[in-house]
Design an enzyme around this catalytic site. Structure first.
Site, PDB file in Angstrom:
ATOM      1  N   CYS A   1     -42.359 -14.033 -37.901  1.00 18.45           N
ATOM      2  CA  CYS A   1     -41.191 -14.318 -37.048  1.00 18.45           C
ATOM      3  C   CYS A   1     -41.249 -13.563 -35.722  1.00 18.45           C
ATOM      4  O   CYS A   1     -40.550 -13.919 -34.771  1.00 18.45           O
ATOM      5  CB  CYS A   1     -39.892 -13.978 -37.772  1.00 18.45           C
ATOM      6  SG  CYS A   1     -39.673 -14.927 -39.276  1.00 18.45           S
TER       7      CYS A   1
ATOM      8  N   HIS B   1     -33.590 -13.486 -32.671  1.00 16.18           N
ATOM      9  CA  HIS B   1     -34.211 -14.297 -33.719  1.00 16.18           C
ATOM     10  C   HIS B   1     -33.086 -14.977 -34.508  1.00 16.18           C
ATOM     11  O   HIS B   1     -32.137 -14.319 -34.940  1.00 16.18           O
ATOM     12  CB  HIS B   1     -35.029 -13.369 -34.620  1.00 16.18           C
ATOM     13  CG  HIS B   1     -35.683 -14.055 -35.776  1.00 16.18           C
ATOM     14  ND1 HIS B   1     -36.123 -15.362 -35.722  1.00 16.18           N
ATOM     15  CD2 HIS B   1     -35.978 -13.606 -37.026  1.00 16.18           C
ATOM     16  CE1 HIS B   1     -36.651 -15.682 -36.892  1.00 16.18           C
ATOM     17  NE2 HIS B   1     -36.583 -14.646 -37.690  1.00 16.18           N
TER      18      HIS B   1
ATOM     19  N   ASN C   1     -33.901 -21.383 -39.472  1.00 14.16           N
ATOM     20  CA  ASN C   1     -34.799 -20.304 -39.068  1.00 14.16           C
ATOM     21  C   ASN C   1     -36.203 -20.894 -38.901  1.00 14.16           C
ATOM     22  O   ASN C   1     -36.847 -21.252 -39.879  1.00 14.16           O
ATOM     23  CB  ASN C   1     -34.770 -19.210 -40.146  1.00 14.16           C
ATOM     24  CG  ASN C   1     -35.698 -18.050 -39.854  1.00 14.16           C
ATOM     25  OD1 ASN C   1     -36.640 -18.173 -39.067  1.00 14.16           O
ATOM     26  ND2 ASN C   1     -35.459 -16.924 -40.503  1.00 14.16           N
TER      27      ASN C   1
HETATM   28  O1  UT7 Z   1     -36.963 -14.499 -40.518  1.00 10.01           O
HETATM   29  C1  UT7 Z   1     -37.254 -13.697 -41.608  1.00 10.01           C
HETATM   30  C2  UT7 Z   1     -37.242 -14.558 -42.832  1.00 10.01           C
HETATM   31  N1  UT7 Z   1     -36.289 -14.114 -43.809  1.00 10.01           N
HETATM   32  C3  UT7 Z   1     -34.979 -14.321 -43.734  1.00 10.01           C
HETATM   33  O2  UT7 Z   1     -34.505 -14.921 -42.817  1.00 10.01           O
HETATM   34  C4  UT7 Z   1     -34.122 -13.871 -44.884  1.00 10.01           C
HETATM   35  C5  UT7 Z   1     -32.928 -13.079 -44.521  1.00 10.01           C
HETATM   36  N2  UT7 Z   1     -32.025 -13.113 -45.651  1.00 10.01           N
HETATM   37  C6  UT7 Z   1     -31.032 -14.033 -45.726  1.00 10.01           C
HETATM   38  O3  UT7 Z   1     -30.841 -14.805 -44.824  1.00 10.01           O
HETATM   39  C7  UT7 Z   1     -30.154 -14.023 -46.954  1.00 10.01           C
HETATM   40  O4  UT7 Z   1     -30.464 -12.911 -47.747  1.00 10.01           O
HETATM   41  C8  UT7 Z   1     -30.262 -15.334 -47.789  1.00 10.01           C
HETATM   42  C9  UT7 Z   1     -29.641 -16.498 -47.029  1.00 10.01           C
HETATM   43  C10 UT7 Z   1     -31.712 -15.643 -48.097  1.00 10.01           C
HETATM   44  C11 UT7 Z   1     -29.495 -15.168 -49.093  1.00 10.01           C
HETATM   45  O5  UT7 Z   1     -28.131 -14.828 -48.821  1.00 10.01           O
HETATM   46  P1  UT7 Z   1     -27.436 -13.582 -49.524  1.00 10.01           P
HETATM   47  O6  UT7 Z   1     -26.036 -13.588 -49.096  1.00 10.01           O
HETATM   48  O7  UT7 Z   1     -28.276 -12.363 -49.218  1.00 10.01           O
HETATM   49  O8  UT7 Z   1     -27.504 -13.961 -51.040  1.00 10.01           O
HETATM   50  P2  UT7 Z   1     -28.130 -13.109 -52.238  1.00 10.01           P
HETATM   51  O9  UT7 Z   1     -29.612 -13.190 -52.226  1.00 10.01           O
HETATM   52  O10 UT7 Z   1     -27.478 -11.750 -52.260  1.00 10.01           O
HETATM   53  O11 UT7 Z   1     -27.593 -13.924 -53.477  1.00 10.01           O
HETATM   54  C12 UT7 Z   1     -26.196 -13.985 -53.822  1.00 10.01           C
HETATM   55  C13 UT7 Z   1     -26.025 -15.071 -54.882  1.00 10.01           C
HETATM   56  C14 UT7 Z   1     -27.039 -14.969 -56.006  1.00 10.01           C
HETATM   57  O12 UT7 Z   1     -26.411 -15.360 -57.198  1.00 10.01           O
HETATM   58  P3  UT7 Z   1     -25.904 -14.242 -58.252  1.00 10.01           P
HETATM   59  O13 UT7 Z   1     -27.138 -13.451 -58.629  1.00 10.01           O
HETATM   60  O14 UT7 Z   1     -24.887 -13.425 -57.515  1.00 10.01           O
HETATM   61  O15 UT7 Z   1     -25.340 -15.075 -59.364  1.00 10.01           O
HETATM   62  C15 UT7 Z   1     -28.075 -15.998 -55.663  1.00 10.01           C
HETATM   63  O16 UT7 Z   1     -28.769 -16.515 -56.776  1.00 10.01           O
HETATM   64  O17 UT7 Z   1     -26.236 -16.353 -54.282  1.00 10.01           O
HETATM   65  C16 UT7 Z   1     -27.221 -17.089 -55.035  1.00 10.01           C
HETATM   66  N3  UT7 Z   1     -27.948 -17.957 -54.114  1.00 10.01           N
HETATM   67  C17 UT7 Z   1     -27.530 -19.207 -53.853  1.00 10.01           C
HETATM   68  N4  UT7 Z   1     -26.476 -19.933 -54.267  1.00 10.01           N
HETATM   69  C18 UT7 Z   1     -26.327 -21.175 -53.798  1.00 10.01           C
HETATM   70  C19 UT7 Z   1     -29.071 -17.700 -53.419  1.00 10.01           C
HETATM   71  N5  UT7 Z   1     -29.415 -18.774 -52.695  1.00 10.01           N
HETATM   72  C20 UT7 Z   1     -28.483 -19.723 -52.948  1.00 10.01           C
HETATM   73  C21 UT7 Z   1     -28.283 -21.052 -52.503  1.00 10.01           C
HETATM   74  N6  UT7 Z   1     -27.200 -21.733 -52.952  1.00 10.01           N
HETATM   75  N7  UT7 Z   1     -29.135 -21.646 -51.627  1.00 10.01           N
END
Ligand code: UT7
Length: 329
Positions: free
Chosen positions: A116, A256, A286
């Protein structure tokens, strides 16, 4: 020591594929929803390349637009540098394919691998070549076709990525009279190499039927850890780029487009308001190395950049890597 040549951004260009993919698309095969994706990321849709389109195809459109904006021809280019993690082939570079397709007959060409941070790295590299007098006109790009490397079985990563390409033409500032690059910075912390990675297909784990079966050629991401790293680095880099300058001079931050919540959290820490920040993540998701140059080009064409004022660009990603630039437009 020879004096440093001041470097300017003579033109910008970008291209995104035609196919828009709304969040609802993922509801068909993943346990996710439009509401979750909008709330957690700010993304409403992203673009996916057509079957016959690869990264160099997107770059050719962006490059031609940037050259037109700069008012220079491809034969004037001395160098092409592409930041990408998704080149058309492992070998040769995407830069060589672009060099041929746009007819940049005199130009050297290579890719840089900084995920990125790819565009911040190609920009920094191009700037250094022009500043040192080693090249006069350099085309720098950030581009990805991430839709080919996304694991569509992983709801935690599949929903955030998109495809696109952005470009800028660098020349001595005396020649173009705009976009002077005042400073750039690059950083890395390889101890976080597995925060975002593709674990097979390289020299450690060459492709085998088993690596394909185990889905190891797709992007694996530790989203929550990346989130924490991203918020702190985004705010720190914006401060570092503006250090010694009056915030009143700032016309636009081009961050970004990683996640709307990360951008908002970083702005909050800095006490900055929305109107000085370019955000287009809702349209494109992204696009890794492409987010900053695409957003810069859109801001430029929409007249959001005030001439004579400061633009800050910042990005970070796999590696871990990060980079920033300060430009007086
Ligand atoms: O450019 C560099 C590349 N990387 C990135 O851009 C990643 C940066 N990170 C992020 O943007 C965020 O961490 C994500 C969008 C990937 C995830 O969002 P989050 O708010 O950090 O969610 P989380 O990983 O803390 O997950 C919270 C909950 C989990 O469920 P439980 O364990 O609380 O039951 C996940 O399984 O949300 C669940 N979850 C989803 N639910 C519905 C994760 N992805 C999804 C989804 N739809 N797509």
């Amino acid at each position: 020591m020879a004096s440093r040549i001041r470097v300017g951004i003579a033109g910008t260009g970008s291209y995104v594929p035609e196919r828009a993919v709304p969040n609802a698309y993922f509801e068909g095969f993943l346990d996710t929803s439009d509401e979750w994706i909008v709330q957690r990321t700010g993304i409403r849709e992203r673009r996916f390349a057509a079957e016959d389109e690869a990264t160099s195809d997107l770059c050719v459109h962006a490059a031609n637009r940037a050259l037109e904006d700069a008012g220079i021809g491809p034969e004037d280019l001395d160098l092409i540098v592409v930041g990408t993690l998704t080149p058309d082939y492992p070998l040769p570079s995407a830069a060589c394919l672009i060099q041929d397709r746009i007819g940049a007959k005199r130009a050297g060409a290579f890719d840089v691998a900084a995920a990125c941070t790819g565009f911040m790295t190609s920009l920094s590299t191009g700037e250094a070549f022009v500043a040192a007098g080693r090249a006069r006109r350099v085309l720098v790009l950030g581009a990805e076709t991430l839709s080919r490397f996304v694991d569509f079985e992983d709801r935690g990563s599949a929903i955030i990525f998109g495809d696109g390409a952005g470009a800028a033409v660098l020349t001595p500032h005396d020649e173009c009279g705009q976009g002077e690059i005042l400073r750039t910075t690059l950083g890395a912390d390889g101890s976080g190499y597995d925060y975002i990675h593709i674990s097979a297909g390289g020299s450690r784990h060459p492709p085998t039927a088993q690596t394909v079966e185990e889905r190891k050629h797709f992007i694996q991401m530790r989203g929550r850890e990346v989130f924490r790293f991203a918020v702190s680095h985004m705010s720190e880099m914006i401060s570092e780029m503006l250090d010694g300058y009056d915030q009143e001079e700032l016309t636009l931050v081009v961050p970004h487009q990683v996640n709307r919540r990360i951008i908002d959290a970083a702005l909050d820490r800095l006490g900055m308001t929305d109107e000085k920040v370019m955000v287009n993540i809702h349209k494109y998701g992204n696009t890794s190395a492409a987010t900053v140059p695409v957003a810069l080009d859109e801001a430029h064409r929409e007249g959001r950049i005030e001439k004579g004022k400061l633009v800050v660009m910042v990005a970070f990603g796999a590696g871990l890597t990060w980079g920033g630039a300060l430009v007086r437009w």
